[in-house]
Motif scaffolding. Structure first.
Motif, PDB file in Angstrom:
ATOM      1  N   GLU A  89       1.101  -5.473  10.018  1.00  0.00           N
ATOM      2  CA  GLU A  89       0.087  -6.298  10.679  1.00  0.00           C
ATOM      3  C   GLU A  89      -0.835  -6.954   9.663  1.00  0.00           C
ATOM      4  O   GLU A  89      -1.207  -8.127   9.812  1.00  0.00           O
ATOM      5  CB  GLU A  89      -0.723  -5.442  11.661  1.00  0.00           C
ATOM      6  N   PHE A  90      -1.222  -6.211   8.629  1.00  0.00           N
ATOM      7  CA  PHE A  90      -2.083  -6.798   7.597  1.00  0.00           C
ATOM      8  C   PHE A  90      -1.393  -7.983   6.922  1.00  0.00           C
ATOM      9  O   PHE A  90      -2.029  -9.002   6.636  1.00  0.00           O
ATOM     10  CB  PHE A  90      -2.454  -5.749   6.545  1.00  0.00           C
ATOM     11  N   LEU A  91      -0.105  -7.875   6.660  1.00  0.00           N
ATOM     12  CA  LEU A  91       0.626  -8.964   6.003  1.00  0.00           C
ATOM     13  C   LEU A  91       0.794 -10.158   6.922  1.00  0.00           C
ATOM     14  O   LEU A  91       0.697 -11.310   6.488  1.00  0.00           O
ATOM     15  CB  LEU A  91       1.999  -8.467   5.532  1.00  0.00           C
ATOM     16  N   ARG A  92       1.039  -9.887   8.193  1.00  0.00           N
ATOM     17  CA  ARG A  92       1.260 -10.989   9.157  1.00  0.00           C
ATOM     18  C   ARG A  92       0.020 -11.844   9.337  1.00  0.00           C
ATOM     19  O   ARG A  92       0.123 -13.034   9.649  1.00  0.00           O
ATOM     20  CB  ARG A  92       1.697 -10.423  10.505  1.00  0.00           C
ATOM     21  N   GLN A  93      -1.137 -11.253   9.180  1.00  0.00           N
ATOM     22  CA  GLN A  93      -2.377 -11.961   9.501  1.00  0.00           C
ATOM     23  C   GLN A  93      -2.926 -12.781   8.340  1.00  0.00           C
ATOM     24  O   GLN A  93      -4.024 -13.332   8.445  1.00  0.00           O
ATOM     25  CB  GLN A  93      -3.430 -10.960   9.968  1.00  0.00           C
ATOM     26  N   GLN A 149      -9.259   0.846  -4.100  1.00  0.00           N
ATOM     27  CA  GLN A 149     -10.228   0.142  -3.260  1.00  0.00           C
ATOM     28  C   GLN A 149     -11.271  -0.577  -4.106  1.00  0.00           C
ATOM     29  O   GLN A 149     -11.732  -1.661  -3.739  1.00  0.00           O
ATOM     30  CB  GLN A 149     -10.890   1.135  -2.300  1.00  0.00           C
ATOM     31  N   PHE A 150     -11.639   0.015  -5.244  1.00  0.00           N
ATOM     32  CA  PHE A 150     -12.599  -0.645  -6.128  1.00  0.00           C
ATOM     33  C   PHE A 150     -11.988  -1.892  -6.758  1.00  0.00           C
ATOM     34  O   PHE A 150     -12.620  -2.949  -6.818  1.00  0.00           O
ATOM     35  CB  PHE A 150     -13.054   0.328  -7.218  1.00  0.00           C
ATOM     36  N   LEU A 151     -10.746  -1.783  -7.244  1.00  0.00           N
ATOM     37  CA  LEU A 151     -10.106  -2.904  -7.934  1.00  0.00           C
ATOM     38  C   LEU A 151      -9.758  -4.045  -6.985  1.00  0.00           C
ATOM     39  O   LEU A 151      -9.876  -5.223  -7.336  1.00  0.00           O
ATOM     40  CB  LEU A 151      -8.847  -2.422  -8.658  1.00  0.00           C
ATOM     41  N   TRP A 152      -9.327  -3.700  -5.766  1.00  0.00           N
ATOM     42  CA  TRP A 152      -8.871  -4.725  -4.817  1.00  0.00           C
ATOM     43  C   TRP A 152      -9.926  -5.095  -3.779  1.00  0.00           C
ATOM     44  O   TRP A 152      -9.748  -6.059  -3.046  1.00  0.00           O
ATOM     45  CB  TRP A 152      -7.602  -4.246  -4.124  1.00  0.00           C
ATOM     46  N   LYS A 153     -10.987  -4.285  -3.718  1.00  0.00           N
ATOM     47  CA  LYS A 153     -12.120  -4.581  -2.825  1.00  0.00           C
ATOM     48  C   LYS A 153     -11.664  -4.919  -1.406  1.00  0.00           C
ATOM     49  O   LYS A 153     -10.901  -4.162  -0.817  1.00  0.00           O
ATOM     50  CB  LYS A 153     -12.976  -5.682  -3.461  1.00  0.00           C
ATOM     51  N   SER A 154     -12.106  -6.046  -0.851  1.00  0.00           N
ATOM     52  CA  SER A 154     -11.807  -6.364   0.549  1.00  0.00           C
ATOM     53  C   SER A 154     -10.337  -6.704   0.776  1.00  0.00           C
ATOM     54  O   SER A 154      -9.882  -6.777   1.923  1.00  0.00           O
ATOM     55  CB  SER A 154     -12.678  -7.533   1.023  1.00  0.00           C
ATOM     56  N   ASP A 155      -9.589  -6.902  -0.298  1.00  0.00           N
ATOM     57  CA  ASP A 155      -8.167  -7.221  -0.174  1.00  0.00           C
ATOM     58  C   ASP A 155      -7.302  -5.969  -0.226  1.00  0.00           C
ATOM     59  O   ASP A 155      -6.071  -6.075  -0.259  1.00  0.00           O
ATOM     60  CB  ASP A 155      -7.738  -8.164  -1.314  1.00  0.00           C
ATOM     61  N   ASN A 157      -6.281  -3.484   1.849  1.00  0.00           N
ATOM     62  CA  ASN A 157      -5.242  -3.223   2.851  1.00  0.00           C
ATOM     63  C   ASN A 157      -4.069  -4.182   2.704  1.00  0.00           C
ATOM     64  O   ASN A 157      -2.902  -3.771   2.786  1.00  0.00           O
ATOM     65  CB  ASN A 157      -5.824  -3.314   4.265  1.00  0.00           C
ATOM     66  N   TYR A 158      -4.373  -5.446   2.478  1.00  0.00           N
ATOM     67  CA  TYR A 158      -3.303  -6.433   2.330  1.00  0.00           C
ATOM     68  C   TYR A 158      -2.482  -6.164   1.069  1.00  0.00           C
ATOM     69  O   TYR A 158      -1.246  -6.120   1.107  1.00  0.00           O
ATOM     70  CB  TYR A 158      -3.891  -7.849   2.278  1.00  0.00           C
ATOM     71  N   LEU A 159      -3.160  -5.975  -0.060  1.00  0.00           N
ATOM     72  CA  LEU A 159      -2.451  -5.803  -1.328  1.00  0.00           C
ATOM     73  C   LEU A 159      -1.694  -4.480  -1.387  1.00  0.00           C
ATOM     74  O   LEU A 159      -0.618  -4.401  -2.002  1.00  0.00           O
ATOM     75  CB  LEU A 159      -3.444  -5.894  -2.487  1.00  0.00           C
ATOM     76  N   LEU A 160      -2.221  -3.444  -0.736  1.00  0.00           N
ATOM     77  CA  LEU A 160      -1.494  -2.175  -0.697  1.00  0.00           C
ATOM     78  C   LEU A 160      -0.176  -2.347   0.050  1.00  0.00           C
ATOM     79  O   LEU A 160       0.867  -1.841  -0.385  1.00  0.00           O
ATOM     80  CB  LEU A 160      -2.338  -1.092  -0.023  1.00  0.00           C
ATOM     81  N   ASP A 161      -0.195  -3.093   1.154  1.00  0.00           N
ATOM     82  CA  ASP A 161       1.043  -3.340   1.897  1.00  0.00           C
ATOM     83  C   ASP A 161       2.005  -4.209   1.098  1.00  0.00           C
ATOM     84  O   ASP A 161       3.227  -4.026   1.164  1.00  0.00           O
ATOM     85  CB  ASP A 161       0.723  -4.001   3.236  1.00  0.00           C
ATOM     86  N   VAL A 162       1.466  -5.164   0.321  1.00  0.00           N
ATOM     87  CA  VAL A 162       2.323  -5.980  -0.551  1.00  0.00           C
ATOM     88  C   VAL A 162       3.017  -5.090  -1.577  1.00  0.00           C
ATOM     89  O   VAL A 162       4.235  -5.176  -1.786  1.00  0.00           O
ATOM     90  CB  VAL A 162       1.502  -7.072  -1.273  1.00  0.00           C
ATOM     91  N   ALA A 163       2.245  -4.227  -2.234  1.00  0.00           N
ATOM     92  CA  ALA A 163       2.790  -3.361  -3.281  1.00  0.00           C
ATOM     93  C   ALA A 163       3.798  -2.367  -2.716  1.00  0.00           C
ATOM     94  O   ALA A 163       4.826  -2.093  -3.334  1.00  0.00           O
ATOM     95  CB  ALA A 163       1.652  -2.620  -3.990  1.00  0.00           C
ATOM     96  N   LYS A 164       3.518  -1.832  -1.534  1.00  0.00           N
ATOM     97  CA  LYS A 164       4.458  -0.909  -0.908  1.00  0.00           C
ATOM     98  C   LYS A 164       5.745  -1.626  -0.518  1.00  0.00           C
ATOM     99  O   LYS A 164       6.847  -1.098  -0.727  1.00  0.00           O
ATOM    100  CB  LYS A 164       3.830  -0.272   0.336  1.00  0.00           C
ATOM    101  N   SER A 165       5.612  -2.802   0.051  1.00  0.00           N
ATOM    102  CA  SER A 165       6.792  -3.555   0.479  1.00  0.00           C
ATOM    103  C   SER A 165       7.681  -3.922  -0.699  1.00  0.00           C
ATOM    104  O   SER A 165       8.907  -3.964  -0.571  1.00  0.00           O
ATOM    105  CB  SER A 165       6.368  -4.826   1.223  1.00  0.00           C
TER     106      SER A 165
END
Length: 350
Positions: A89-93, A149-155, A157-165
């Motif tokens: 969902e984070f990636l889709r949005q 969370q410190f390095l990616w801040k507000s991004d 959730n999105y970047l974690l899903d990118v890295a996992k994918s």
């Protein structure tokens, strides 16, 4: 085309080759709506990203339905104009209109230990209490959720899903606050089983073993192990690992041309583990190579060491003969393979 970034050797040849290959792609002759081009012009003015809801709003002005918006975004993603991922969902949005932005953000975490941490960044990390976390990341490849969370801040959730994918990061279990970056692990070597063992060998010597394949394989293995709550005995290095697949000890080893999975000979779960590791390797082949026939090619061998003798057989021959201990008619549908399918679904990697 190996490129030397010190003197730009082969850079021109690489550029020419990219242009020639691009001109032969099927999408070059595709006919698309002028409305899509106009919308793309608008999107490209909005860097580095735009929300999916905003894209729908822009498309509505051109009388384009949400179904066509998905088709349009998928097309532009396919040809590399923007990034539109849909597995979570984070990636889709979110649509990324500047792909370099993703690379720069990922490089805040996946970085070259040789260059270390710049002094200004090091001072800030120390002031905020993240020095130990960063040292663990740089020197051991382990990363805390707080540091991410410190390095990616507000991004985050999105970047974690990118890295996992992309299988660049693996989480210890479903709700763990600890992560592993396989490409940054220390080169710690873990010895193979000292007693009798069987092994699954992925042999890439007829082509080559690309950089990153073992790390992605390890990423899946770590997540699978954590998925079954078996991370307490986990030992991982850049080219080897000791894992536990739900009570089944497993060792991984990467050499120049092979990836080898070792199991105890006496384990009754060999057929199930064979299913799991084959599914993982096929997942990597399907997701990260453009051509399923030539993109990632290996020969698979199965080896057994027993009573000081070694027996080796090809996977296809062993399968045809239902050779023990690798194949069994009693492999359950509720074993590791079904767990892997559940894992992949939970990771949103399909």
């Amino acid at each position: 085309f190996p490129v030397d970034n010190r003197n730009r050797v082969n850079l021109a040849a690489l550029r020419d080759r990219i242009l020639k290959v691009s001109q032969t792609q099927s999408y070059i002759s595709w006919r698309i709506s002028l409305k899509w081009i106009k919308i793309l012009d608008v999107l490209m003015e909005l860097k580095p990203s735009i929300s999916y809801r905003k894209v729908l709003s822009i498309a509505q002005a051109y009388d384009i339905s949400s179904a066509e918006v998905n088709e349009m975004l998928s097309f532009f993603h396919e040809i590399g104009v923007l990034v539109y991922l849909r597995s979570t969902e984070f990636l889709r949005q979110r649509i990324i209109t500047d792909p370099q932005w993703i690379i720069e953000k990922l490089c805040l975490v996946i970085r070259d230990p040789i260059h270390g941490v710049p002094k200004t960044e090091k001072d800030e990390l120390k002031r905020l209490g993240f020095s130990t976390d960063m040292n663990n990341l740089i020197h051991s490849g382990h990363c805390s959720q707080d540091l991410l969370q410190f390095l990616w801040k507000s991004d985050y959730n999105y970047l974690l899903d990118v890295a996992k994918s992309a299988l660049l990061i693996s989480q210890f279990g479903k709700v763990s606050s600890s992560f592993v970056i396989p490409s940054m692990l220390a080169d710690t070597k873990y010895t193979e089983f000292t007693d009798e063992c069987v092994s699954v060998i992925f042999d890439f010597s007829t082509s080559f073993l690309p950089l990153g394949v073992f790390q992605r394989f390890l990423c899946l293995c770590i997540t699978y192990s954590g998925f079954q709550g078996s991370v307490d005995t986990l030992k991982v290095g850049k080219h080897s690992a000791l894992l536990d697949f739900g009570g089944i000890p497993v060792r991984l080893l990467e050499t120049k041309d092979t990836i080898v999975v070792y199991l105890p000979t006496k384990s009754t779960e060999v057929p199930k583990v064979l299913q799991v590791v084959n599914a993982m390797m096929m997942k990597i082949k399907t997701d990260f190579t453009s051509n399923s026939d030539t993109g990632l090619v290996w020969n698979q061998m199965l080896r057994q060491v027993h009573d000081n003798s070694t027996k080796e057989i090809s996977y296809h021959e062993a399968k045809a003969k239902k050779e023990s201990p690798w194949f069994s008619s009693e492999v359950s549908s509720t074993g590791p393979k079904s767990h892997l399918e559940e894992l992949i679904s939970s990771m949103k990697l399909e």
